[in-house]
Motif scaffolding. Structure first.
Motif, PDB file in Angstrom:
ATOM      1  N   LYS A  53      -3.982   8.322  -3.366  1.00  0.00           N
ATOM      2  CA  LYS A  53      -5.440   7.097  -3.748  1.00  0.00           C
ATOM      3  C   LYS A  53      -6.608   7.807  -2.931  1.00  0.00           C
ATOM      4  CE  LYS A  53      -3.100   6.360  -7.355  1.00  0.00           C
ATOM      5  NZ  LYS A  53      -3.076   6.864  -8.779  1.00  0.00           N
ATOM      6  N   PRO A  54      -8.023   8.554  -3.523  1.00  0.00           N
ATOM      7  CA  PRO A  54      -9.052   8.534  -2.284  1.00  0.00           C
ATOM      8  C   PRO A  54      -9.132   7.544  -1.910  1.00  0.00           C
ATOM      9  CG  PRO A  54      -9.616   9.083  -4.939  1.00  0.00           C
ATOM     10  CD  PRO A  54      -8.022   8.178  -4.962  1.00  0.00           C
ATOM     11  N   ILE A  57      -7.245   8.486   1.604  1.00  0.00           N
ATOM     12  CA  ILE A  57      -8.161   9.214   1.972  1.00  0.00           C
ATOM     13  C   ILE A  57      -9.638   9.208   3.195  1.00  0.00           C
ATOM     14  CG2 ILE A  57      -9.377  11.455   2.144  1.00  0.00           C
ATOM     15  CD1 ILE A  57      -6.245  11.502   0.932  1.00  0.00           C
ATOM     16  N   LEU A 135      -6.211  17.607  -0.461  1.00  0.00           N
ATOM     17  CA  LEU A 135      -7.073  16.851  -1.163  1.00  0.00           C
ATOM     18  C   LEU A 135      -7.262  16.422  -2.550  1.00  0.00           C
ATOM     19  CD1 LEU A 135      -9.032  16.062   1.705  1.00  0.00           C
ATOM     20  CD2 LEU A 135      -7.250  15.071   1.490  1.00  0.00           C
ATOM     21  N   THR A 139      -4.903  14.096  -4.976  1.00  0.00           N
ATOM     22  CA  THR A 139      -6.037  12.704  -5.752  1.00  0.00           C
ATOM     23  C   THR A 139      -6.324  12.936  -7.184  1.00  0.00           C
ATOM     24  OG1 THR A 139      -7.892  13.753  -4.601  1.00  0.00           O
ATOM     25  CG2 THR A 139      -7.419  11.834  -3.671  1.00  0.00           C
TER      26      THR A 139
END
Length: 538
Positions: A53-54, A57, A135, A139
């Motif tokens: 999930k963001p 990151i 990424l 995501t």
């Protein structure tokens, strides 16, 4: 992974539709299984990673670089994946770059605790473009201007097939689509759709033009209201019931009340709407509250009951009617819906055609605020997937216009990530300390590339406050930028400070000539809402 990254990078920088199709077809030809199939699944949003999930990151980046530097960089770039990819301080001696299949298989089998270490190692092994693609992939943020329909069109171009064949097979296939590619390559038989109650590609209308009216005979066309909901296809066959959007996305889980009411054997094309408290059609905002939900609370099901207003009948008791003329399908539709034992499905009423002038008057001022205009359909037209010119036309009411003042701007995504392209605008109202601006909408399209650069320049030169990626700009009686905003409708909204929300707002033009003090007032929109969009207006 590097080839997938190069594909995404080139797609994001290629604005032309045909150019994107060519890039995708070339990728399918050059990349072996299962990599090409997984790339396709990522682009069509058929891959999901629940463990990445963001927030994860952000946590990984905060371990590797100064969080203040990251915050400032993110504020400037405006895109999490792009910022993290550029700022990531890779370690020397990292392993080889991973293949796309390795990333997909590893993440789908990883726990939430294991995922960060996997992603961190891959970020170390990839270059900046590869990190960005990774990424975006994990995501789910693949905003590269490629829809699922466009990807299927590229498949058709690659295999020299009709895109309709691919769309009708799609819901019976699973990534990485080995059997599909074998067929497209000429090495295997056409896959047999394993999907029950399959999606049938929809027929779309073209916008009518004045020149069309000069050549068309109104007696050859049926007219019906165009309703402000979302186009759906309701399919109930062999005990399986599914509800699809016009692009083939299965939204059955979001509308269990509609699924329960599909007590028939066939396929209906129609509009998904929500009823108001008086049994009429509720504003689109009520329907919007039910969209994109994994589960729907019982209270919401009761407050916003959904239903289908049927336009067409595609299949009846196993018989495909799409080649039959619309006149026959319409007659069958009316009898078909009449036999459904509930009020969750009705038929869109026909509008009598006396002349084009009479229809013009009706479409310009429909009797129901939920009607966007009229649809015109040739009585002899078959149901043809795509957007053929001539059989069906849409004749929407003209958009409404308001002069509003730009209040806030935010950077866009993808190729617009370096520009302030999302605009919040407001109109004047009387406040406790005199006139004040209140937001009434947000728009991010309608302007040309040249106008985008002009507005972006204004934002940069007139920023007065910063709220993360958002910029507040000069907006007062003595200065500000006026935008002419076109919109399709209005509705009450307690969530907005102005109490009003717009439907489909877009920038119509920049009013460099108009002082901000002369922009419209909230009273103009309130009067328009009561006159044209109040529930029960007739």
């Amino acid at each position: 992974m590097q080839r997938f990254a190069q594909l995404l990078d080139r797609l994001s920088l290629t604005p032309a539709r045909n150019g994107k199709i060519t890039l995708l077809a070339e990728h399918f030809a050059a990349v072996p299984d299962p990599e090409r199939g997984l790339a396709l699944a990522a682009i069509t949003r058929d891959l999901e990673f629940t463990t990445a999930k963001p927030a994860m990151i952000r946590e990984l980046v905060s371990r590797r670089c100064d969080p203040v530097l990251f915050a400032l960089s993110y504020d400037y770039v405006g895109d999490l994946a792009e910022t993290a990819a550029l700022i990531w301080p890779a370690r020397h001696g990292a392993n080889r770059p991973p293949e796309l299949a390795e990333v997909v298989e590893s993440l789908q089998g990883a726990s939430r605790a294991e995922a960060p270490a996997l992603v961190e190692a891959w970020l170390d092994a990839l270059d900046a473009t590869g990190r960005w693609a990774l990424l975006k992939l994990v995501t789910g943020g693949l905003r590269i201007g490629v829809s699922a329909r466009l990807a299927k069109t590229a498949l058709a171009a690659y295999g020299d097939k009709d895109v309709t064949e691919i769309e009708e097979l799609w819901h019976g296939l699973e990534p990485p689509y080995d059997t599909l590619f074998a067929w497209l390559d000429g090495h295997g038989e056409k896959p047999v759709s394993a999907a029950k109650a399959p999606f049938r590609p929809v027929m779309l209308a073209t916008a009518i033009e004045e020149a069309d009216l000069q050549t068309l005979d109104p007696q050859h066309y049926a007219a019906e209201w165009k309703w402000d909901g979302i186009r759906v296809q309701a399919v109930s066959e062999d005990g399986v019931r599914r509800l699809y959007t016009r692009t083939g996305d299965d939204i059955s889980h979001t509308f269990p009340d509609v699924i329960a009411a599909m007590d028939f054997e066939g396929a209906i094309d129609g509009e998904l709407l929500v009823r108001d408290g008086q049994g009429g059609v509720a504003p689109f905002s009520d329907l919007q509250q039910r969209l994109n939900r994994k589960t729907v609370p019982k209270a919401m099901l009761n407050k916003h009951p959904a239903f289908i207003r049927a336009y067409d009948l595609l299949v009846e008791d196993g018989k495909d009617l799409r080649r039959a003329p619309f006149a026959e399908r319409r007659k069958r539709l009316e009898a078909f819906v009449a036999a459904v034992p509930n009020d969750r499905i009705d038929v869109s009423a026909l509008v009598g055609i006396e002349s084009w002038a009479a229809i013009d008057a009706l479409r310009a001022d429909p009797p129901d605020p939920a009607a966007e205009g009229v649809m015109l359909k040739r009585w002899d037209s078959a149901y043809v997937p795509g957007r053929p010119k001539g059989p069906w036309f849409k004749w929407k009411r003209d958009p409404f216009l308001v002069d509003a003042v730009l209040m806030y701007a935010q950077r866009g995504h993808g190729k617009r990530s370096s520009f302030y392209s999302d605009y919040t605008f407001g109109v004047w109202r009387e406040g406790e300390d005199g006139d004040e601006l209140v937001p009434v909408g947000k728009a991010y399209f309608g302007f040309t590339d040249a106008e985008l650069k002009q507005i972006d320049k204004f934002v940069r030169e007139n920023t007065v406050e910063r709220f993360g990626p958002v910029r507040a700009v000069t907006a007062g009686k003595d200065g500000g930028l006026v935008l002419e905003i076109a919109f399709e409708g209005l509705q009450r909204s307690p969530r907005h400070k102005s109490g009003i929300a717009m439907r489909f707002p877009r920038v119509s033009r920049i009013r460099w000539d108009k002082p901000a003090a002369q922009a419209d007032r909230i009273g103009f929109l309130e009067a328009l809402l009561e006159e044209r969009f109040a529930p029960g207006r007739s």
